[in-house]
Design a protein around this motif. Structure first.
Motif: not given
Length: 534
Positions: A125-134
């Motif tokens: 919700p704060d706009g932070n991005q993170e990779s979950v899976a590839q």
């Protein structure tokens, strides 16, 4: 969440499905199938975007939300919602991170499928991005439709390789991936939604085959296969069945990107599809991609070729169980499946028939009162002209909520699920057209706009459970009727309606509530005062 993880090897065989078992005749379409060789997925998806950039995509004549605001309209009339706000930016992405589909969970996190790279990305919700899976999407494949269910993401890997093609699961907490179900490599799985008629199933569109698949952990079968969902064989890059969504009544809707079609699939209580209904085919819907419903039954569609998001008012729909025209004094069924007798009714001429809402209806030449108190003319047989159905249903209206600006080939839309964002419609900008034409001009991103309505959400098995509950209630009522009948048979049978069917036993002694204690079997009929009228 974890950084990019490697997929475990998938060694399960491709599921075989016999389309000949489906009621749709597929034999006549073999020639079409032979012409539709598998195209690289990204080239296919970019086709409409390139057309839009070249200025050949159709543009709707409907007003945008900003146009309505400038003319002084603060609300959008019958919908009762505030005028739509301009899209606002939630997260910027850099090519080749192109989001083709999105899903939201109850925490407010938005998940994006990055088609080109095969990455599943989370935006909090704060706009932070993170990779979950590839995922391994191969050289010519893509990661497309996704849906979030109870801590798991279900994702469509459109790789064209038998080892990886199909529906995958991602454990959000760990990032672990596993293929749930394989699909034939010649299919092009694109859109996915929960199947509320099964415990653990999903409905998946095949944009190349013009079909909808029902997929479970145990099986993958063609649920619908109809030419109305086929791509345009003459198109440079054909995309047919694409976005898929379920309305609050439980009907399935799917769009056809090439032809700008909206198609309704009515669903029986057992989960089987009914006859497809072409709801709309409009130039303004060419490029129709992902879509979703609000809780009031209005459809929101990302129209990628126009860089637009539209809202579709579908109008009232006649229930599948309704029978409009009757013949020879037949019955007309209401929404409750109750029968309204025609000219040959046992109730006789001009007698009042009670509906579920206790409104009287006269059947011999007189008016019948509909559920909304509108008068419906009936002839001597009790039938109504079939054109009334089309007048009742109305035509869908299409309103452009946003166009251009921050929108760059929007490919999917979804509602927020928390109190803080429940009236926000999120959209992902795929930007594939500009990316293919000139990469630096592409503007992939996540945006949202306040549409003043909340989304329609469904749980697995939701409609099946409702059906079983209804069956249980019916069975309970049946048991009650049986007990009442048994009690009456012990002495005398209660009289219903006019009392003419009351039967008194020779030795029975009835009381005021219509139950007796005698053991006789007399045949005298009539209303003797010791029976109850219902």
């Amino acid at each position: 969440m974890v950084d990019r993880t490697e997929q475990p090897p998938a060694d399960e065989p491709v599921t075989e499905t016999d389309r000949d078992q489906h009621p749709t005749d597929t034999a006549s379409r073999v020639h079409l199938r032979s012409r539709l060789r598998r195209r690289p997925v990204l080239r296919s998806l970019a086709g409409t975007g390139l057309a839009a950039i070249a200025g050949v995509a159709p543009v709707a004549a409907s007003e945008t939300a900003s146009d309505q605001t400038e003319t002084g309209s603060d609300t959008d009339g019958d919908t009762g919602t505030d005028a739509t706000a301009e899209p606002e930016l939630v997260a910027d992405l850099e090519p080749p991170a192109l989001p083709e589909n999105l899903a939201l969970d109850d925490s407010g996190t938005v998940y994006l499928s990055l088609a080109v790279t095969g990455e599943l990305l989370a935006v909090d919700p704060d706009g932070n991005q993170e990779s979950v899976a590839q995922f391994d999407v191969g050289e010519e494949g893509a990661l497309l439709g996704i849906v979030a269910v109870d801590g798991t993401i279900y994702a469509l890997v459109n790789s064209g390789e038998s080892e990886t093609h199909g529906v995958w699961t991602v454990d959000i907490a760990s990032g672990d991936t596993e293929r749930m179900a394989a699909l034939p490599a010649e299919t092009a799985p694109n859109g996915i939604t929960i199947d509320p008629y099964t415990e653990d199933g999903f409905l998946v569109t095949d944009h190349l085959g013009g079909a909808i698949w029902r997929v479970t952990p145990d099986d993958a079968t063609v649920w619908v296969d109809d030419e109305v969902l086929d791509p345009d064989p003459e198109a440079e890059a054909g995309v047919g069945a694409d976005g898929i969504a379920i309305n609050p009544d439980g009907d399935v809707y799917v769009d056809n990107l090439d032809y700008g079609r909206l198609v309704r699939v009515p669903v029986s209580e057992d989960g089987s599809p009914g006859e497809l209904d072409l709801v709309a085919e409009e130039d303004s819907l060419v490029g129709a991609d992902g879509m979703t419903f609000d809780s009031q039954g209005r459809l929101y569609v990302a129209v990628n070729a126009r860089d637009a998001i539209v809202r579709v008012e579908l109008g009232s729909e006649m229930d599948d169980s309704e029978s409009i025209a009757t013949e020879d004094g037949g019955s007309m069924e209401t929404d409750d499946n109750e029968s309204m007798a025609g000219g040959d009714s046992e109730s006789g001429e001009n007698e009042s028939i009670e509906r579920a809402d206790n409104e009287p209806m006269e059947t011999e030449g007189g008016p019948t009162e509909a559920e909304d108190n509108e008068s419906v003319a009936a002839d001597s047989t009790g039938s109504m002209p079939t054109e009334s159905a089309s007048e009742e249903a109305g035509s869908p209206s299409i309103e452009t909520l946003a166009e251009g600006g921050l929108l760059d080939f929007p490919a999917d839309v979804a509602f927020g699920r928390t109190d803080a964002d429940e009236t926000f419609l999120y959209a992902c900008n795929f930007a594939i057209g500009r990316f293919e034409a000139e990469e630096e001009t592409a503007e992939p991103s996540l945006v949202r706009l306040d549409v003043g309505a909340t989304g329609a959400f469904f749980e697995p098995n939701e409609f099946v459970t409702a059906g079983e509950t209804a069956d249980d209630e019916a069975a309970s009522e049946s048991d009650d009727d049986t007990e009442m009948g048994d009690a009456a048979d012990d002495g005398e049978t209660d009289a219903r309606n006019d009392g003419s069917n009351g039967v008194s036993g020779d030795n029975g002694t009835g009381n005021e509530n219509g139950t007796g204690t005698g053991t006789g079997t007399g045949t005298e009929t009539g209303n003797h005062g010791d029976t109850e009228d219902y």
